[in-house]
Design a protein around this motif. Structure first.
Motif, PDB file in Angstrom:
ATOM      1  N   ARG A   1       0.869   4.210  -2.693  1.00 35.06           N
ATOM      2  CA  ARG A   1       0.630   5.628  -2.354  1.00 35.06           C
ATOM      3  C   ARG A   1       1.757   6.515  -2.882  1.00 35.06           C
ATOM      4  NH1 ARG A   1      -0.765   4.100   3.299  1.00 35.06           N
ATOM      5  NH2 ARG A   1       0.977   5.419   3.892  1.00 35.06           N
TER       6      ARG A   1
ATOM      7  N   GLN B   1       2.575  14.559   5.588  1.00 36.57           N
ATOM      8  CA  GLN B   1       3.496  13.573   5.028  1.00 36.57           C
ATOM      9  C   GLN B   1       4.935  13.908   5.435  1.00 36.57           C
ATOM     10  OE1 GLN B   1       4.602  13.427   0.642  1.00 36.57           O
ATOM     11  NE2 GLN B   1       3.061  11.797   0.739  1.00 36.57           N
TER      12      GLN B   1
ATOM     13  N   THR C   1       1.192   6.984  -6.531  1.00 35.19           N
ATOM     14  CA  THR C   1       0.070   7.907  -6.742  1.00 35.19           C
ATOM     15  C   THR C   1       0.511   9.345  -6.507  1.00 35.19           C
ATOM     16  OG1 THR C   1      -1.511   6.204  -6.100  1.00 35.19           O
ATOM     17  CG2 THR C   1      -2.271   8.488  -5.968  1.00 35.19           C
ATOM     18  N   ASP C   2       1.293   9.581  -5.451  1.00 31.28           N
ATOM     19  CA  ASP C   2       1.755  10.941  -5.162  1.00 31.28           C
ATOM     20  C   ASP C   2       2.727  11.447  -6.232  1.00 31.28           C
ATOM     21  OD1 ASP C   2       0.157  11.103  -2.973  1.00 31.28           O
ATOM     22  OD2 ASP C   2       1.751  10.774  -1.506  1.00 31.28           O
TER      23      ASP C   2
ATOM     24  N   ASN D   1       0.826  -1.209   0.000  1.00 28.68           N
ATOM     25  CA  ASN D   1       0.000   0.000   0.000  1.00 28.68           C
ATOM     26  C   ASN D   1       0.858   1.256   0.000  1.00 28.68           C
ATOM     27  OD1 ASN D   1      -2.469  -1.203  -0.088  1.00 28.68           O
ATOM     28  ND2 ASN D   1      -2.841  -1.090   2.120  1.00 28.68           N
TER      29      ASN D   1
END
Length: 192
Positions: free
Chosen positions: A7, A175, A10-11, A3
């Motif tokens: 992520r 983040q 995706t970022d 995951n």
């Protein structure tokens, strides 16, 4: 793919800045190690009348800090068309000797533990680059004209990343704090 890896992809895609090139460079540096934490920071700056973009990707593995930079460049005498460069540096965690995290909080009197920050600056040092700041030394006597030499400080300054809610969004600030926490834990663990 975990995951966390998904992520990160995706970022990188969301930054919109040559995502396949950024991901290729990162894959090479990760060399199959698992991802523990990451930070993707897209920065746009104006250079006279041109917009310059830059993306920094920090990735933490069980053994290394991966630092990736991707920049675009205009055509020049050696390159007839514009081009981009993507570089990565892999730093063994035992080489990281400082992790400085600066939080800027609005209305600090109302800040609660674990609350958000308006801005975060992460400075990481591993001894590759040092900054020296010098200034003329004085004896404190404003009438003294003697030469007292110089005084100053030397500090590790290999990498600084600044993110803010206004420029990058609250999710990127969170983040950054999560990445700084994971890196601090990883570097503290090697001292135990």
């Amino acid at each position: 793919m975990s995951n966390l890896d998904q992520r990160l992809r995706t970022d990188i895609q969301r930054s919109g800045y040559y995502p396949d090139l950024v991901a290729d460079a990162l894959d090479t540096a990760l060399a199959g190690e698992s991802l523990q934490a990451y930070l993707v920071h897209h920065e746009a700056t104006f250079d006279h009348d041109e917009l310059r973009r830059h993306v920094t990707v920090l990735a933490l593995t069980p053994t290394r800090l991966i630092v990736g930079h991707t920049d675009e460049h205009p055509a020049d005498e050696h390159h007839p068309v514009s081009f981009a460069t993507a570089s990565t540096e892999a730093v063994r965690l035992e080489r990281v000797d400082s992790v400085v995290v600066t939080r800027v909080v609005s209305e600090p009197a109302t800040h609660l533990a674990g609350g958000s920050a308006a801005e975060v600056v992460i400075t990481i040092g591993w001894g590759a680059v040092s900054r020296i700041e010098l200034e003329p030394a004085s004896c404190g006597d404003p009438q003294c004209e003697a030469d007292h030499g110089y005084t100053g400080t030397s500090s590790n300054d290999d990498l600084s990343v600044r993110v803010s809610q206004v420029a990058d969004g609250a999710d990127v600030v969170e983040q950054a704090l999560a990445f700084a926490s994971a890196l601090s834990q990883a570097t503290a663990a090697r001292l135990r």
